[in-house]
Write an enzyme that holds these catalytic residues in place. Structure first.
Site: not given
Ligand code: IPM
Ligand code: MG
Length: 360
Positions: A141, A190, A222, A246, A250
């Protein structure tokens, strides 16, 4: 007195943050906490009003507060801006960096009442209770990025780098958290392919010497993605890099029934930041449909980590659980027998439990 910087941001941020503030005010009056709230612009709204996704005055406000509560940023209105000026990237990333928030904690625990809201089978998800400790101010990042012309087109470069120092401090956070939980850390990398992951693995292994009571295992990312779905209960604390964290969070959010249930705390600097792990959901913004629970649970983390009010945090978590037990939820939590209510009513129901008032 404690000052809380409040940054509702865009989309549903404007609806979910007030619910969390309502709850925080109730807890504050119960525990004699003197809280002061001050709002600031961030994200797309800040671009429109001040011309910058993270205005200087917002950053100042955050730095001069005891904690920051953030909603969400971004939306279709700003999607056509150049990538580096889009609200998500131009506000969240510098805010994390400026506040030195290298440790992002995302809690994935499944409320028993939400088993039916998950897309996974009950026997797989029931009992899931894990925390992802994501490195937040380094890795790909923040590495050098550039483009250059090459024959036949362009070349785009992102750099993934980690130093021993960065790995050690986040690993320490993970071990400390695990020592207050079930004592297991799964470090995800990884290392079969990436040099930065090899340093990651070596460093975490070395640091583990200081935490002999904690069980440490290493897992390739993975494989971890697969194991999260196959047997989520094997995890206690997952320690990982910025980008892997990240993606995995999710994915892990669906273990809790909805991404609308996932709170987060970003720690490491003097002022910590609390925000739901989800985005600004422009498709449902302004319709009173958003799930405020991730933000309310983030407010509980704020009480726990920034205001040292563990009891207040627990009380909020219990109130959320009671509302779910009563069978109420926003649309994202809909399942058989559940009564679907709006964002505001959901916040009121949690708040009523905190006030000791009956929910009718
Ligand atoms: C998160 C979001 C952010 C990230 C984006 C919006 C920059 O997806 O906080 O998980 O990737 O960190
Ligand atoms: Mg995110």
């Amino acid at each position: 007195m404690a000052k809380i910087a409040v940054l509702p941001g865009d989309g549903i941020g404007k609806e979910i943050v007030p619910q969390a503030i309502k709850v925080l005010k109730t807890v504050a009056s119960k525990y004699d906490l003197n809280l002061e709230f001050e709002e600031g612009y961030i994200g797309g709204e800040a671009i429109d009003k001040v011309g910058k996704a993270l205005p200087d005055e917002t950053l100042e406000l955050c730095k001069n507060s005891d904690a920051v509560l953030l909603g969400a940023v971004g939306g279709p209105k700003w999607d056509n801006l150049p990538a580096t000026q889009r609200p998500e990237v131009a506000s969240l990333l510098p805010l994390r960096k400026e506040l030195g928030l290298y440790a992002n904690l995302r809690v994935c625990s499944l409320y028993p009442e939400l088993v039916g809201a998950s897309t996974l089978k009950e026997e797989v998800v029931k009992g899931t209770d894990l925390v992802v400790v994501r490195e937040l101010t380094g890795g790909i990042y923040f590495g050098k990025k550039y483009r250059e012309k090459v024959e036949g087109g362009e070349k785009a470069v992102d750099t993934l780098e980690y130093t021993t120092f960065e790995i050690e401090r986040i690993a320490r956070t993970a071990f400390e958290i695990a020592s207050k939980r079930r004592g297991k850390v799964t470090s995800v990398d990884k290392a079969n392919v990436l040099e930065s992951s090899r340093l990651w693995r070596e460093t975490v292994t070395r640091l583990h010497e200081d935490y002999k009571d904690i069980t440490l295992e290493h897992m390739y990312v993975d494989n971890c993605a697969m194991q999260l779905i196959r047997e989520p209960k094997q995890f206690d604390v997952i320690l990982t890099t910025n980008m892997f964290g990240d993606i995995l969070t999710d994915q892990a959010s669906m273990l809790t029934g909805s991404i609308g249930m996932l709170p987060s705390a970003s720690l490491g600097g003097e002022v910590a930041l609390y925000e739901p792990a989800h985005g600004s959901a422009p498709d449902i913004a302004g319709q009173d449909k958003a799930n405020p629970l991730a933000t309310i649970l983030s407010a509980a983390m704020l009480l726990r980590y920034s205001l040292n009010c563990e009891e207040g945090a627990k009380e909020i978590e219990k109130a959320v659980s009671q509302v779910l037990k009563d069978g109420y939820g926003t649309g994202d939590l809909a399942q058989e027998g559940f009564k679907v209510v709006g964002c505001q009513e959901m916040g009121d129901r949690v708040n009523n439990y905190l006030l000791g008032e009956e929910n009718v």
